[in-house]
Design a protein around this motif. Structure first.
Motif, PDB file in Angstrom:
ATOM      1  N   LEU A  39      52.800  36.934  35.254  1.00  0.00           N
ATOM      2  CA  LEU A  39      53.618  36.758  36.456  1.00  0.00           C
ATOM      3  C   LEU A  39      52.793  36.231  37.622  1.00  0.00           C
ATOM      4  N   LYS A  43      53.612  32.657  39.154  1.00  0.00           N
ATOM      5  CA  LYS A  43      53.934  32.587  40.592  1.00  0.00           C
ATOM      6  C   LYS A  43      53.005  31.581  41.269  1.00  0.00           C
ATOM      7  N   TRP A  54      59.982  31.159  38.774  1.00  0.00           N
ATOM      8  CA  TRP A  54      58.723  31.274  38.054  1.00  0.00           C
ATOM      9  C   TRP A  54      58.742  32.442  37.080  1.00  0.00           C
ATOM     10  N   LEU A  55      59.871  33.108  36.981  1.00  0.00           N
ATOM     11  CA  LEU A  55      59.967  34.301  36.147  1.00  0.00           C
ATOM     12  C   LEU A  55      61.249  34.260  35.327  1.00  0.00           C
ATOM     13  N   THR A  57      63.463  36.960  33.172  1.00  0.00           N
ATOM     14  CA  THR A  57      63.537  38.412  33.043  1.00  0.00           C
ATOM     15  C   THR A  57      63.381  38.892  31.606  1.00  0.00           C
ATOM     16  N   ASP A 151      55.855  30.547  30.843  1.00  0.00           N
ATOM     17  CA  ASP A 151      55.800  32.018  30.793  1.00  0.00           C
ATOM     18  C   ASP A 151      55.555  32.510  29.370  1.00  0.00           C
TER      19      ASP A 151
END
Length: 175
Positions: A39, A43, A54-55, A57, A151
């Motif tokens: 993360l 970010k 940028w994330l 879930t 990610d």
């Protein structure tokens, strides 16, 4: 005849294997460290490029599989990276073709699952990515590559480093 308690206990986790406390803590700490690193890096990369998204879930569910079940076929790099990316692409495409999310959401999950079977990259949290993309009305294909692919790749790298440092081989080696 089985006692009623044993029958009902099965439905409340009685089928789960016993896991030593060391392994529970190793998995949880790995997920903590891995997700924090992923993360922070995502970010930072998003800030560099002026991107707010940028994330994803579902990364938490992916972390559970990568850090707690590193030998699972669903935790392997191809499954994590390709499964998540494919599902994002399917969801985005359906957002362009189908306006009604009540139709697009189940179709996105179903087509993602079918695609993951075809590409041999089954990863359960990836079906959630398809739902996330449709429910969030994501229309830009860039989203499938950043944050989804980035990610997932960062999580796999963190998982590989952590698992190998703590005595778990990851990813699986070809036989």
């Amino acid at each position: 005849m089985k006692p009623a308690f044993k029958t009902w206990a099965f439905y409340f986790g009685g089928d789960q294997p016993k896991v030593p406390w060391f392994e529970r803590l190793r998995s949880a700490f790995g997920a903590l460290i891995g997700l924090a690193l992923v993360l922070a890096l995502a970010k930072y990369l998003g800030d560099l490029n002026g991107i707010n998204e940028w994330l994803i879930t579902s990364l938490g569910a992916s972390a559970l599989i990568v850090f707690a079940l590193p030998q699972s076929p669903m935790a392997q790099p191809w499954a994590v990276i390709a499964g998540n990316t494919l599902s994002a692409l399917v969801g985005i495409t359906l957002n362009h073709w189908i306006g009604d999310p009540l139709i697009a959401m189940p179709m996105a999950a179903a087509l993602s699952i079918l695609g993951m079977f075809c590409l041999r990259c089954l990863h359960p949290p990836a079906a959630a990515v398809a739902l996330l993309v449709v429910s969030g009305h994501v229309l830009h294909y860039r989203f499938a590559f950043f944050p989804v692919l980035v990610d997932a790749a960062l999580l796999v790298m963190a998982g590989a480093i952590y698992s190998n440092l703590t005595g778990k081989a990851y990813p699986n080696k070809p036989q």
